[in-house]
Scaffold this motif. Structure first.
Motif, short mmCIF file in Angstrom:
data_model
loop_
_atom_site.label_atom_id
_atom_site.label_comp_id
_atom_site.label_asym_id
_atom_site.label_seq_id
_atom_site.Cartn_x
_atom_site.Cartn_y
_atom_site.Cartn_z
N MET A 122 -0.54 -8.80 -11.95
CA MET A 122 -0.93 -7.46 -12.91
C MET A 122 -1.41 -6.48 -11.92
O MET A 122 -0.73 -5.32 -12.09
CB MET A 122 -2.35 -7.55 -13.61
CG MET A 122 -2.82 -6.42 -14.56
SD MET A 122 -3.62 -6.76 -16.00
CE MET A 122 -5.07 -6.86 -14.17
N TYR A 129 -4.54 -5.72 -20.97
CA TYR A 129 -3.74 -6.63 -20.03
C TYR A 129 -2.61 -6.72 -21.12
O TYR A 129 -1.09 -6.18 -19.73
CB TYR A 129 -4.20 -7.61 -19.11
CG TYR A 129 -5.49 -7.01 -18.31
CD1 TYR A 129 -5.90 -6.35 -17.91
CD2 TYR A 129 -6.05 -8.67 -18.57
CE1 TYR A 129 -7.37 -6.20 -17.26
CE2 TYR A 129 -7.63 -8.66 -17.87
CZ TYR A 129 -8.14 -7.33 -17.20
OH TYR A 129 -8.88 -7.35 -16.42
N VAL A 130 -2.35 -6.98 -22.07
CA VAL A 130 -1.30 -7.74 -22.79
C VAL A 130 -0.18 -5.68 -23.14
O VAL A 130 0.67 -5.94 -22.64
CB VAL A 130 -2.21 -7.86 -23.88
CG1 VAL A 130 -0.76 -7.95 -24.84
CG2 VAL A 130 -2.22 -9.12 -24.19
N MET A 167 0.55 -4.51 -18.99
CA MET A 167 2.27 -5.53 -18.97
C MET A 167 3.29 -5.49 -19.32
O MET A 167 4.40 -5.19 -18.63
CB MET A 167 1.87 -6.84 -18.57
CG MET A 167 0.41 -7.46 -17.97
SD MET A 167 1.25 -6.38 -15.86
CE MET A 167 -0.06 -5.10 -15.44
N ALA A 168 3.48 -4.80 -20.63
CA ALA A 168 4.28 -4.77 -22.19
C ALA A 168 4.08 -3.11 -21.30
O ALA A 168 5.90 -3.45 -21.88
CB ALA A 168 3.74 -5.08 -23.44
N SER A 202 5.40 -9.10 -14.04
CA SER A 202 4.55 -8.85 -15.09
C SER A 202 4.89 -8.69 -15.89
O SER A 202 3.97 -9.05 -17.12
CB SER A 202 4.58 -7.03 -15.88
OG SER A 202 6.33 -6.59 -15.99
N LEU A 261 1.91 -11.51 -18.79
CA LEU A 261 1.63 -10.75 -20.40
C LEU A 261 1.48 -12.38 -20.66
O LEU A 261 0.44 -12.30 -21.21
CB LEU A 261 3.13 -9.73 -20.63
CG LEU A 261 3.11 -9.80 -21.52
CD1 LEU A 261 2.36 -9.13 -22.51
CD2 LEU A 261 4.04 -9.16 -21.96
N CYS A 316 -1.76 -12.67 -22.55
CA CYS A 316 -2.23 -13.09 -24.32
C CYS A 316 -2.97 -15.15 -24.00
O CYS A 316 -3.43 -14.54 -25.62
CB CYS A 316 -1.20 -14.23 -24.25
SG CYS A 316 0.58 -12.21 -25.02
#
Length: 476
Positions: free
Chosen positions: A83, A391-392, A395-396, A421, A425, A429
């Protein structure tokens, strides 16, 4: 609406509306450029997180045993490293005080920016409250005092320093962090002679699926330990929040993120190995000050010594460093989101010393009230919930921008690109779900608060965004 130009409302995309504001709106909302170089940013990155080495991580021993926490820490170390490489690229694309909120805004528009920003806000507003509880535990060991007076005193003093000025605050954060690093090194050196691999596995195995001396709570214990493994690294992603006060953000932000992460990886490995390896995992799993508890355990020095007192006293600096720096982080995030109209605009006002005083004080009051619960472990869960959601989304954002805008100028490029990434991701999750295994009521409560913020944006603030705010696309 604050405006001295020609006010007006214009429609943007995704059902949002922008208002024009006058020049004095932004003149009253300015930060001090050039307050931080890359070395101070490395210090800031370590400061955000270093309290996690002193307290909080050990609650993962009660969820997964040493083996469960070890595997969870490996997974989260991988997630955070990947990340940070991805965030280093995003930070050079959209260097604003909104950090992750700005990245998601660039990739997914105003809705994405708001959803990511509020998730980070929950993380950064709650984390100081949890740290205040741990500060109380350390103060109790040192001075026999704890509770609301300790929490109030620390909030008042360090909010005051932030109000005085950003440059002064960042330099003081760096100095406090250096003291905390010394305390960690002394702790590790003192524990090495007492290390015994058998101490790592002294929590009795249960009858859970896959249970063993290595995983006393079975396979599910790995997942349940993830929120506490995150505490070794939580908030490193806040380095980009200093973008508007950095000398050269496109050069300094990647250095600060990646340099800080490698320091944190080293301390995670050392603390997780030699803390339980000396004192025993069972002795530390419920402690509010596990490093002192380790040094004073019967398997190490058997009581207070000058080393334990030194680590206790100087180790308090580690908790203070994170407490102090995360206050800095939440104030810059709120400042950026408020300036752009996502949050009430009054929160972004700055004073004569170019500090966002309203964005410092209001969350500080809320954090102090939450700290009165005294439940540091549960406050960690709330902070982790917000963190993992962000974070989700971040990274998306990295993946979306790489696919949709491959030719976008990127002064720094993530090694491995979307594969890097993508790994972060997937792990993020999994981390979102992990909190539900520890205490679903707390996480559901955090989700309800998140939903209330979303309702505010849907009903009100998406119709009152500020045109030409940094990071916002002007609709005309």
């Amino acid at each position: 609406m604050e405006s001295a130009g020609q006010p007006g409302v214009e429609a943007g995309h995704a059902g949002v509306e922008y208002e024009k504001v006058g020049r004095e709106y932004f003149e009253n909302r300015q930060l001090k450029r050039g307050a931080a170089g890359w070395l101070l940013l490395v210090g800031l990155g370590v400061a955000y997180v270093i309290s996690g080495d002193f307290a909080g991580w050990n609650f993962g021993l009660a969820q997964g045993g040493w083996g469960g926490l070890f595997v969870a820490s490996l997974l989260m170390a991988t997630m955070y490293t990947c990340m940070c490489f991805a965030l280093a690229e995003l930070a050079t694309i959209a260097p604003t005080a909104g950090g992750g909120s700005g990245f998601a805004r660039r990739a997914f528009g105003p809705w994405g920016g708001f959803l990511c920003g509020v998730a980070i806000l929950m993380e950064y507003a709650i984390a100081p409250a949890a740290i205040a509880v741990f500060i109380g535990a350390y103060c109790n060991s040192l001075f026999g005092i704890d509770g609301w007076t300790v929490y109030l005193g620390f909030y008042a003093v360090f909010l005051g320093i932030h109000l005085y000025g950003a440059g002064e605050a960042l330099r003081l954060i760096f100095a406090i962090t250096a003291l905390a690093v010394v305390a960690l090194i002394v702790f590790v050196l003192a524990m090495i002679p007492h290390f015994d691999v058998n101490n790592l596995f002294d929590i009795p195995a249960t009858d859970a699926a896959g249970a063993s001396p290595f995983l006393p709570f079975g396979y599910i214990g790995i997942w349940a330990a993830i929120p506490y493994a995150i505490w070794f690294f939580l908030a490193i992603e806040g380095v980009p929040l200093a973008a508007e006060e950095t000398s050269d953000p496109k050069r300094d932000l990647p250095r600060g993120l990646i340099g800080g992460m490698f320091v944190l990886l080293a301390f995670c490995a050392l603390i997780l190995t030699f803390g339980p390896g000396g004192a025993g995992a069972d002795a530390l799993k419920d402690s509010g000050n596990p490093l002192v508890a380790a040094l004073e355990s019967s398997k190490v020095y058997g009581g207070p010594t000058w080393i334990s007192r030194f680590v206790n006293f100087v180790g308090l600096a580690g908790l203070i460093a994170s407490f102090f720096s995360i206050i800095y982080g939440y104030s810059r995030l709120i400042f950026s989101m408020s300036r752009a109209g996502y949050l009430p605009r009054a929160l972004s006002l700055t004073g004569s010393r170019k500090t966002p005083y309203v964005a410092l004080i209001v969350p500080g009051i809320i954090g102090f009230l939450l700290s009165l619960s005294g439940q540091g472990d549960l406050l960690i869960l709330i902070a982790v919930f917000g963190a993992t959601i962000s974070y989700v989304m971040m990274m998306a954002s990295h993946i979306a921008l790489r696919i949709r805008e491959p030719d976008l100028a990127r002064p720094y490029r993530t090694p491995g690109g979307i594969l890097t990434s993508g790994v972060a991701l997937v792990l993020a999750c999994a981390a979102v779900v992990a909190g539900f295994l520890v205490d679903p009521r707390v996480v559901i409560g955090a989700a309800v608060v998140y939903a209330i913020f979303v309702g505010y944006f849907a009903i009100y603030s998406r119709h009152h965004l500020v045109a030409a705010a940094p990071g916002e696309e002007a609709p005309y």
